[in-house]
Design a protein around this motif. Structure first.
Motif: not given
Length: 255
Positions: A121-122, A139-157
């Motif tokens: 987040v820094k 990561f979502l919890s800390r990013a939301r506190e810091a006002g950051c956006q999260v993009v996740v690459r994950c399996l297509p499951d």
């Protein structure tokens, strides 16, 4: 019956070699998606705790367990080792060899996912995560506190994508693809999603780590990397040495 914990390239190779040598093999996979990459042979699918593994041992008359699961599958490793201890079954760990980390001013190694979230987040405001969904809430919890956006690459499951949506991620910020990816595709994804920091795990060459690192650095992006957890004592890093141990075990069983 030899139970192989798979889902990795190492697991596929091991299961194939064991079958070629004439051993009966059952491959355990966490999700149905893994079946597409398990090659030939019999598989069972689903996440199991120690009690469920004990039942599987009984049903399938398992005599040996070989853990070829991902280096970061620490909870799985804990459960299967407990089950093997309770059933007095031999447990062999075939581990992915460690690769030395490159020295680079844009590499930020961290000892835990929590520390990685703090570091990432820094360097926001757009975190591109390639660390899976099991630790996504951190990561979502800390990013939301810091006002950051999260993009996740994950399996297509379906289950994995559903987890992302349930945690509040927009469908626009979910990249559901099966890796590993080459440097060119990694770079295209980082650029397309306007990443300002890439978060990954120390998964080695087999996990596509090097391609991600060099793709990010070619764009001037910092990489926050979660260090690999330690392997169990006695882990095998050479397939031939593992096979020798399996053969010795099989000879002992036949006596």
């Amino acid at each position: 019956m030899i139970l192989v914990l798979g889902g990795t390239s190492e697991g596929r190779e091991l299961a194939h070699r064991l079958r070629q040598a004439g051993y009966p093999v059952l491959v355990s996979l966490a999700t149905p998606l893994g079946r597409a990459f398990a090659a030939e042979g019999e598989t069972v699918v689903g996440r199991r705790d120690a009690a469920a593994f004990l039942e599987l041992f009984r049903q399938r008359r398992v005599s040996l367990v070989v853990d070829a699961a991902h280096p970061f599958a620490t909870e799985l490793r804990c459960q299967i080792r407990e089950a093997c201890a309770r059933a007095s079954l031999p447990y062999f760990r075939w581990a992915r060899p460690f690769s030395p980390l490159p020295v680079h001013p844009l590499l930020y190694p961290c000892s835990s996912f929590e520390a990685a979230a703090e570091e990432a987040v820094k360097k926001g405001p757009v975190l591109f995560l390639t660390t899976g969904t099991r630790t996504l809430p951190i990561f979502l919890s800390r990013a939301r506190e810091a006002g950051c956006q999260v993009v996740v690459r994950c399996l297509p499951d379906p289950e994995t994508v559903s987890t992302c949506l349930q945690l509040g991620l927009s469908h626009r910020n979910i990249v559901a693809l099966t890796g590993p990816f080459d440097q060119e595709l990694n770079r295209a994804l980082f650029r397309t999603y306007q990443a300002t920091v890439v978060v990954t795990k120390e998964s080695g060459t087999a996990g596509g780590m090097e391609a991600k690192l060099h793709a990010a650095w070619s764009l001037g992006l910092p990489v926050v990397l979660v260090r690999r957890p330690p392997e169990p004592a006695g882990a095998f890093y050479c397939l031939e040495e593992l096979f020798l141990a399996i053969e010795q075990h099989a000879k002992g069983v036949k006596k």
